[in-house]
Design an enzyme around this catalytic site. Structure first.
Site, PDB file in Angstrom:
ATOM      1  N   CYS A  92      -0.695   4.277   2.556  1.00 30.90           N
ATOM      2  CA  CYS A  92      -0.853   4.104   4.008  1.00 30.90           C
ATOM      3  C   CYS A  92      -0.676   2.636   4.356  1.00 30.90           C
ATOM      4  O   CYS A  92       0.426   2.114   4.275  1.00 30.90           O
ATOM      5  CB  CYS A  92      -2.198   4.653   4.479  1.00 30.90           C
ATOM      6  SG  CYS A  92      -3.616   4.051   3.539  1.00 30.90           S
ATOM      7  N   SER A  93      -1.765   1.969   4.735  1.00 29.08           N
ATOM      8  CA  SER A  93      -1.643   0.545   5.092  1.00 29.08           C
ATOM      9  C   SER A  93      -2.942  -0.201   4.804  1.00 29.08           C
ATOM     10  O   SER A  93      -3.395  -0.996   5.618  1.00 29.08           O
ATOM     11  CB  SER A  93      -1.267   0.397   6.569  1.00 29.08           C
ATOM     12  OG  SER A  93      -2.225   1.031   7.406  1.00 29.08           O
ATOM     13  N   CYS A  94      -3.549   0.062   3.639  1.00 30.11           N
ATOM     14  CA  CYS A  94      -4.769  -0.646   3.259  1.00 30.11           C
ATOM     15  C   CYS A  94      -4.481  -2.145   3.205  1.00 30.11           C
ATOM     16  O   CYS A  94      -3.482  -2.568   2.608  1.00 30.11           O
ATOM     17  CB  CYS A  94      -5.269  -0.145   1.909  1.00 30.11           C
ATOM     18  SG  CYS A  94      -5.804   1.586   1.938  1.00 30.11           S
ATOM     19  N   CYS A 148       0.881  -1.167   0.000  1.00 31.65           N
ATOM     20  CA  CYS A 148       0.000   0.000   0.000  1.00 31.65           C
ATOM     21  C   CYS A 148       0.915   1.212   0.000  1.00 31.65           C
ATOM     22  O   CYS A 148       1.574   1.499   1.000  1.00 31.65           O
ATOM     23  CB  CYS A 148      -0.918   0.016   1.225  1.00 31.65           C
ATOM     24  SG  CYS A 148      -1.991   1.480   1.271  1.00 31.65           S
TER      25      CYS A 148
END
Length: 210
Positions: free
Chosen positions: A114-116, A111
């Protein structure tokens, strides 16, 4: 690395916690100090989603795809519906896509913003997945990034990097290990780790099955 092992640092890179992580930690400490939550219970809850429930769900999906050709077709055509068939759905898993590793192609997920991450099938994202060092290396030098995780691929293997977003999240369908033809779906699921479903590891060899 199996989903039951502790967190790993992305090799050779050490990023500090981001602002949101610091705020979450401060809030957690405040709630604990006021006696509103139990620290042990919170740690157990996080561990469950991060290392047990989530990755175990994804492993069940992979094992079924390895043993059920019709399900595999549905999974690759419409991952969201196929995963929902097995009862795994919800927040962060509304729009899924499954990409298959083959002899010619290896997939990995990142990602870049961000941190999907697909919570219903993988639990919470590991720390290294959220690190800017991993995001940058995976996009710019995927073969090098994989090698740092211990995955050495031939030069003829194409690496495809998939950018997980709020609109769509990815799950890697790893190659089925050699010699696993006579294993049950339950045994096969034990060969599937969180990291191989992100694409930074291979499925465990049959010899490691205990």
């Amino acid at each position: 690395m199996s989903e039951h092992e502790g967190e790993r640092e992305y090799p050779h890179h050490h990023d500090g916690p981001c602002d949101i992580e610091q705020r979450v930690k401060s809030l957690e400490n405040l709630l604990i100090e006021k006696g509103l939550v139990d620290a042990a219970a919170m740690d157990e809850l996080v561990d469950t989603y991060e290392n047990r429930v989530g990755p175990r769900n994804g492993a069940q999906v992979v094992a079924r795809a390895w043993t059920d050709p019709q399900y595999k077709q549905r999974l690759l055509a419409d991952a969201t519906s196929a995963i929902r068939e097995m009862g795994y759905a919800g927040r962060q898993g509304e729009h899924m896509r499954v990409v298959e590793n083959t002899e010619q192609v290896h997939n990995m997920v990142v990602c870049t913003l961000c941190s999907c991450y697909p919570w219903p099938v993988l639990g919470l994202p590991p720390t290294w997945y959220k690190a800017s060092s991993y995001r940058a290396r995976a996009v710019r030098k995927p073969h090098v990034a994989l090698a740092e995780f211990g995955v050495i691929l031939g030069r003829d293997v194409e690496v495809r990097v998939w950018d997980s977003t709020a609109e769509i999240r990815y799950l890697v369908l790893p190659k089925r290990p050699r010699g696993s033809e006579n294993l049950s779906a339950e045994q096969l699921a034990r060969l599937v780790t969180r990291d191989c479903m992100i694409g930074v590891a291979l499925a465990m060899p049959v010899a490691d099955l205990k």
